[in-house]
Design an enzyme around this catalytic site. Structure first.
Site, short mmCIF file in Angstrom:
data_model
loop_
_atom_site.label_atom_id
_atom_site.label_comp_id
_atom_site.label_asym_id
_atom_site.label_seq_id
_atom_site.Cartn_x
_atom_site.Cartn_y
_atom_site.Cartn_z
N HIS A 114 -4.11 -5.76 -10.86
CA HIS A 114 -2.78 -5.30 -10.46
C HIS A 114 -1.75 -5.57 -11.55
O HIS A 114 -0.93 -4.70 -11.87
CB HIS A 114 -2.35 -5.99 -9.17
CG HIS A 114 -3.04 -5.50 -7.94
ND1 HIS A 114 -2.77 -4.27 -7.37
CD2 HIS A 114 -3.98 -6.07 -7.15
CE1 HIS A 114 -3.51 -4.11 -6.29
NE2 HIS A 114 -4.26 -5.18 -6.14
N HIS B 49 0.81 -1.21 0.00
CA HIS B 49 0.00 0.00 0.00
C HIS B 49 0.85 1.27 0.00
O HIS B 49 0.43 2.30 -0.53
CB HIS B 49 -0.94 0.00 1.20
CG HIS B 49 -2.06 -0.97 1.08
ND1 HIS B 49 -2.81 -1.42 2.16
CD2 HIS B 49 -2.58 -1.62 -0.01
CE1 HIS B 49 -3.72 -2.29 1.74
NE2 HIS B 49 -3.60 -2.42 0.44
#
Length: 407
Positions: A380, A250
């Site tokens: 992703h 993150h």
């Protein structure tokens, strides 16, 4: 052109990125479910038995295939259309409003209303709108209203997290993950609509996490908060979505989004670029496994490893932020890290036999299936190959044009 550009974005590397993008789309094309929604696929692309479909699976496929269409990949329109139809016919709650988290066939499997899911609806609608889908504006307007009405906390400049299906609260939890993906969606919505509200809100979220919280915690990012946005150091929830401590993947995402926001801002700042670098390089230093490659999934607050399993998505996000730094403020160490992480991706995560990326490896680099069944999504890994090819960090919708078109 920056002096490092030819050392990382070579013609051979660009060909590799485009080839892997096509291999990923070839694999995930099989997600299409004729009876509605999408299949989750095993390692070879065979649909799994489970009919449970979560909101982020639906929306991420819409978003990813919209990017593919914009980049010139043929055959993306049916996936976008199919996903938006399912979003409206199944995930949308016509009685209470908003979007439920999960379906099991035609039945609601999990009726919670989560900010995390709703910001992905905003991302999917924005990307579908950029790709020219006729229903996308209506979806964008609908989810924008829901986010305004239920999730956005104007006093804090952040999104709250979760409700029951009927919008009654069941927790006071607040988290970074939904807000980080909120920044992603808000910037996408700004890029396709030009509405300043989206850019302003993205800036407020980024300011809180990147410029306030990270700066006060040695450039690490605590994940979990109370309803007054005080850090909750003892919280531990879902081991994938809400693990204890910090999640370096993150940090990579936040840093890339900060660079994107800075590029879009009317007043770009060198300070923001340095903050993004600080956050990214702290996560690289803390989480990279020197012995085996890959990133430890979570860290304790002092930066020591906690969950040591390795997943594909932090690798993709590290690629994304390093490519962004190389286009914004190129340094020699960025090239070294960019190459190092791509070497890890090629040898440990990319499935050259069937397409797509393996989601999980153990400490030795062996493929495992402890957290995930099959290959959970394209989102992703497709961004990891598409975003480095952009001319800048922002404006993916226009910058992707022709990147996957056959010469």
């Amino acid at each position: 052109m920056d002096p490092t550009h030819d050392t990382w974005m070579t013609k051979a590397h660009r060909r590799f990125l485009a080839a892997d993008a096509h291999a990923q789309f070839d694999f995930f094309d099989r997600s299409f479910c004729a009876t509605g929604g999408f299949h989750v696929l095993d390692f070879k692309g065979v649909p799994l038995d489970s009919q449970v479909q979560e909101l982020h699976t639906t929306t991420r496929l819409i978003h990813s295939y919209a990017l593919g269409k914009l980049a010139g990949r043929s055959g993306c329109e049916p996936m976008i259309d199919h996903g938006l139809a399912y979003l409206g016919s199944h995930h949308f709650d016509s009685s209470a409003g908003g979007y439920v988290w999960a379906l099991n066939g035609p039945a609601i499997h999990d009726g919670r209303k989560l900010a995390y899911g709703h910001v992905f609806v905003l991302l999917a609608a924005s990307s579908a709108l950029a790709a020219g889908h006729p229903d996308a504006q209506s979806v964008l307007d609908t989810v924008d209203h829901v986010l305004d009405q239920h999730f956005w906390e104007e006093d804090h400049g952040l999104f709250c997290d979760e409700y029951n299906r009927d919008w009654s609260p069941f927790s006071t939890y607040r988290g970074m993950n939904a807000n980080m993906h909120g920044v992603e969606a808000l910037l996408a919505a700004y890029e396709v609509t030009g509405r300043e509200k989206y850019l302003d809100r993205a800036g407020r979220i980024i300011e809180f996490f990147a410029c306030k919280i990270a700066a006060a915690h040695q450039w690490r990012l605590p994940e979990h908060y109370t309803d007054t946005w005080a850090i909750d150091p003892t919280y531990s929830g879902d081991p994938m979505f809400r693990p204890a401590g910090t999640t370096p993947g993150h940090s990579f995402e936040i840093a890339r989004l900060l660079l994107q926001y800075n590029e879009l801002s009317i007043a770009p700042s060198a300070d923001r670029i340095q903050i993004a670098r600080n956050i990214a390089y702290r996560a690289l230093a803390d989480a990279w496994d020197d012995a085996n490659g890959g990133f430890f999934y979570t860290l304790n607050f002092d930066g020591t490893p906690d969950i040591t399993r390795k997943y594909w998505w932090p690798v993709t996000e590290a690629i994304g932020v390093l490519a962004a730094l190389l286009k914004t403020d190129p340094q020699p160490e960025d090239v070294i890290w960019y190459r190092r992480i791509w070497d890890c991706a090629r040898t440990k995560f990319i499935d050259t036999d069937h397409g797509g990326w393996f989601p999980e490896i153990d400490d030795t680099g062996a493929k495992t299936a402890l957290q995930f069944k099959g290959k959970p999504d394209i989102y992703h890994s497709i961004q990891a190959v598409l975003f480095p090819m952009l001319p800048g960090v922002s404006n993916a919708y226009s910058g992707l044009e022709g990147k996957l078109r056959s010469p």
